[in-house]
Enzyme design. Structure first.
Site, PDB file in Angstrom:
ATOM      1  N   ASN A  91      -7.103  12.743 -10.993  1.00 43.41           N
ATOM      2  CA  ASN A  91      -7.915  13.105 -11.933  1.00 43.41           C
ATOM      3  C   ASN A  91      -7.446  14.808 -11.960  1.00 43.41           C
ATOM      4  OD1 ASN A  91     -10.131  14.613 -10.392  1.00 43.41           O
ATOM      5  ND2 ASN A  91     -10.561  12.387 -10.028  1.00 43.41           N
ATOM      6  N   VAL A 105      -9.106   1.828 -12.711  1.00 42.04           N
ATOM      7  CA  VAL A 105      -9.948   2.711 -12.929  1.00 42.04           C
ATOM      8  C   VAL A 105     -10.214   2.851 -14.489  1.00 42.04           C
ATOM      9  CG1 VAL A 105     -11.596   4.888 -12.673  1.00 42.04           C
ATOM     10  CG2 VAL A 105     -10.842   3.863 -11.323  1.00 42.04           C
ATOM     11  N   TYR A 106      -8.622   3.653 -15.142  1.00 39.97           N
ATOM     12  CA  TYR A 106      -8.211   4.231 -15.955  1.00 39.97           C
ATOM     13  C   TYR A 106      -7.670   3.073 -17.658  1.00 39.97           C
ATOM     14  CZ  TYR A 106      -8.992   9.199 -14.750  1.00 39.97           C
ATOM     15  OH  TYR A 106      -8.880  10.391 -13.810  1.00 39.97           O
ATOM     16  N   ASP A 138       0.539  -1.252   0.048  1.00 40.00           N
ATOM     17  CA  ASP A 138      -0.429  -0.096  -0.221  1.00 40.00           C
ATOM     18  C   ASP A 138       0.780   1.254  -0.016  1.00 40.00           C
ATOM     19  OD1 ASP A 138      -1.771   2.128   0.414  1.00 40.00           O
ATOM     20  OD2 ASP A 138      -2.572   1.066   2.394  1.00 40.00           O
ATOM     21  N   ILE A 139       0.821   2.119  -1.379  1.00 38.29           N
ATOM     22  CA  ILE A 139       1.812   2.863  -0.970  1.00 38.29           C
ATOM     23  C   ILE A 139       1.535   3.955  -0.465  1.00 38.29           C
ATOM     24  CG2 ILE A 139       0.107   5.136  -2.803  1.00 38.29           C
ATOM     25  CD1 ILE A 139       3.076   4.852  -4.102  1.00 38.29           C
ATOM     26  N   SER A 198      -2.791   4.911 -13.553  1.00 38.03           N
ATOM     27  CA  SER A 198      -3.749   4.764 -15.090  1.00 38.03           C
ATOM     28  C   SER A 198      -4.454   3.182 -15.454  1.00 38.03           C
ATOM     29  CB  SER A 198      -2.856   4.952 -16.312  1.00 38.03           C
ATOM     30  OG  SER A 198      -3.370   6.076 -16.587  1.00 38.03           O
ATOM     31  N   THR A 199      -3.865   1.976 -14.306  1.00 34.63           N
ATOM     32  CA  THR A 199      -3.862   0.419 -15.069  1.00 34.63           C
ATOM     33  C   THR A 199      -5.335   0.200 -13.765  1.00 34.63           C
ATOM     34  OG1 THR A 199      -2.478  -0.418 -13.286  1.00 34.63           O
ATOM     35  CG2 THR A 199      -1.088   0.286 -15.265  1.00 34.63           C
ATOM     36  N   VAL A 249      -6.443   4.324  -5.722  1.00 31.87           N
ATOM     37  CA  VAL A 249      -5.062   5.190  -4.814  1.00 31.87           C
ATOM     38  C   VAL A 249      -5.495   6.000  -4.573  1.00 31.87           C
ATOM     39  CG1 VAL A 249      -3.819   5.804  -6.887  1.00 31.87           C
ATOM     40  CG2 VAL A 249      -2.551   4.961  -5.072  1.00 31.87           C
ATOM     41  N   ASP A 250      -6.006   7.655  -5.884  1.00 36.40           N
ATOM     42  CA  ASP A 250      -6.008   8.315  -4.638  1.00 36.40           C
ATOM     43  C   ASP A 250      -6.924   9.106  -3.625  1.00 36.40           C
ATOM     44  OD1 ASP A 250      -6.127  11.651  -5.173  1.00 36.40           O
ATOM     45  OD2 ASP A 250      -7.754  11.288  -6.609  1.00 36.40           O
TER      46      ASP A 250
HETATM   47  N1  AR6 Z   1      -1.768   1.872  -2.864  1.00 38.83           N
HETATM   48  C1  AR6 Z   1      -0.688   0.995  -4.174  1.00 38.83           C
HETATM   49  N2  AR6 Z   1      -1.332   1.286  -5.190  1.00 38.83           N
HETATM   50  C2  AR6 Z   1      -2.735   0.729  -5.231  1.00 38.83           C
HETATM   51  C3  AR6 Z   1      -3.591   1.440  -4.372  1.00 38.83           C
HETATM   52  C4  AR6 Z   1      -2.852   1.331  -2.683  1.00 38.83           C
HETATM   53  N3  AR6 Z   1      -3.237   1.747  -1.446  1.00 38.83           N
HETATM   54  N4  AR6 Z   1      -4.675   1.340  -4.435  1.00 38.83           N
HETATM   55  C5  AR6 Z   1      -4.974   0.858  -5.330  1.00 38.83           C
HETATM   56  N5  AR6 Z   1      -3.780   0.764  -6.102  1.00 38.83           N
HETATM   57  P1  AR6 Z   1      -6.160   3.646  -9.952  1.00 38.83           P
HETATM   58  P2  AR6 Z   1      -6.193   4.971 -12.146  1.00 38.83           P
HETATM   59  C6  AR6 Z   1      -3.688   0.816  -6.962  1.00 38.83           C
HETATM   60  O1  AR6 Z   1      -8.388   3.107 -11.147  1.00 38.83           O
HETATM   61  O2  AR6 Z   1      -6.558   3.818 -12.841  1.00 38.83           O
HETATM   62  C7  AR6 Z   1      -9.344   7.508  -9.293  1.00 38.83           C
HETATM   63  O3  AR6 Z   1     -10.638   7.656  -9.044  1.00 38.83           O
HETATM   64  C8  AR6 Z   1      -4.608  -0.242  -8.906  1.00 38.83           C
HETATM   65  O4  AR6 Z   1      -4.642  -1.505  -7.721  1.00 38.83           O
HETATM   66  O5  AR6 Z   1      -6.310   3.737  -8.321  1.00 38.83           O
HETATM   67  O6  AR6 Z   1      -4.483   6.166 -12.480  1.00 38.83           O
HETATM   68  C9  AR6 Z   1      -8.552   9.149  -9.379  1.00 38.83           C
HETATM   69  O7  AR6 Z   1     -10.227   9.905  -8.826  1.00 38.83           O
HETATM   70  C10 AR6 Z   1      -4.429   0.074  -9.416  1.00 38.83           C
HETATM   71  O8  AR6 Z   1      -2.971  -1.240  -9.857  1.00 38.83           O
HETATM   72  O9  AR6 Z   1      -5.920   4.525 -10.968  1.00 38.83           O
HETATM   73  C11 AR6 Z   1      -9.263   8.765 -10.777  1.00 38.83           C
HETATM   74  O10 AR6 Z   1     -10.291   9.630 -11.362  1.00 38.83           O
HETATM   75  C12 AR6 Z   1      -3.314   1.322  -9.326  1.00 38.83           C
HETATM   76  O11 AR6 Z   1      -3.302   1.743  -8.435  1.00 38.83           O
HETATM   77  C13 AR6 Z   1      -8.957   7.022 -11.648  1.00 38.83           C
HETATM   78  O12 AR6 Z   1      -8.977   6.462 -10.125  1.00 38.83           O
HETATM   79  C14 AR6 Z   1      -4.564   2.172 -10.078  1.00 38.83           C
HETATM   80  O13 AR6 Z   1      -5.317   2.559  -9.867  1.00 38.83           O
HETATM   81  C15 AR6 Z   1      -8.019   7.115 -12.053  1.00 38.83           C
HETATM   82  O14 AR6 Z   1      -7.686   6.385 -12.790  1.00 38.83           O
END
Ligand code: AR6
Length: 167
Positions: free
Chosen positions: A24, A120-121, A10-11, A117-118, A33-34
């Site tokens: 976003n 939701v995006y 977990d980052i 980006s991997t 992660v956001d």
């Molecule tokens: N620590 C590390 N990695 C994580 C964590 C964590 N705590 N939680 C999730 N991941 P995503 P995106 C990974 O969807 O695709 C948000 O709503 C996850 O498994 O967080 O860039 C923003 O506000 C995946 O491998 O980001 C934007 O609207 C990676 O982080 C949108 O999502 C990215 O997944 C951005 O989408």
């Protein structure tokens, strides 16, 4: 390369100079992660983000880390995957580059990245891992050993993709 590593975790728990947020364009929080970073950092982070006026896709902005173990957060906005013909690869490369630029500007010695980006995006995870590793490996500060980079994978599949590419 010795100072580029991958780990599963977990980052928000990583103690380093900079962690990168996959945000976003509003910079006002979200899921994934956001959401985790805003939750762990506390309300001060959102307050600072409100003053930044958003961020373009492929760009990045710096804030303090508030209640996080990390000193700073670089918020970057990855591209939404629309099939690969919409500049997605270049934009993702720019996210890593701009985050590294900001880390270097503040003299950071360590930076941790999520797989931008991997989630939701929907950017394909293998291509995203290619871009992450290549962009970081090409950085002079990394090559010269002035900056350490940690690729933080939230799942085993992403960790495997990083480990296949790290030399
Ligand atoms: N620590 C590390 N990695 C994580 C964590 C964590 N705590 N939680 C999730 N991941 P995503 P995106 C990974 O969807 O695709 C948000 O709503 C996850 O498994 O967080 O860039 C923003 O506000 C995946 O491998 O980001 C934007 O609207 C990676 O982080 C949108 O999502 C990215 O997944 C951005 O989408």
């Amino acid at each position: 390369m010795q100072n580029v590593t991958a780990l599963r975790g977990d980052i928000t728990q990583i103690r380093c100079d900079v962690i990168v947020n996959a945000a976003n364009t509003t910079l006002l929080g979200g899921g994934g992660v956001d959401g985790a970073i805003h939750g762990a950092a506390g309300p001060g982070l959102l307050e600072e983000c409100r003053r930044l006026g958003g961020c373009n896709t492929g760009d990045a902005k710096l804030t303090a880390g508030y209640d996080l173990p990390a000193k700073y957060v670089v918020h970057t906005v990855g591209p939404v995957w629309h099939g690969g013909e919409h500049n997605e690869e270049t934009l993702l490369r720019q996210c890593y580059s701009r985050a590294l630029d900001l880390a270097e500007e503040i003299g950071a010695r360590s930076i941790a990245f999520p797989a931008i980006s991997t989630g939701v995006y929907m950017f394909p995870a293998d291509l995203a891992a290619d871009i992450a590793v290549a962009t970081i490996y090409n950085r002079k500060a990394i090559i010269d050993g002035e900056l350490d980079a940690i690729l933080v994978a939230f799942d085993q599949k992403t960790l495997d993709l990083y480990q296949e590419r790290l030399t």
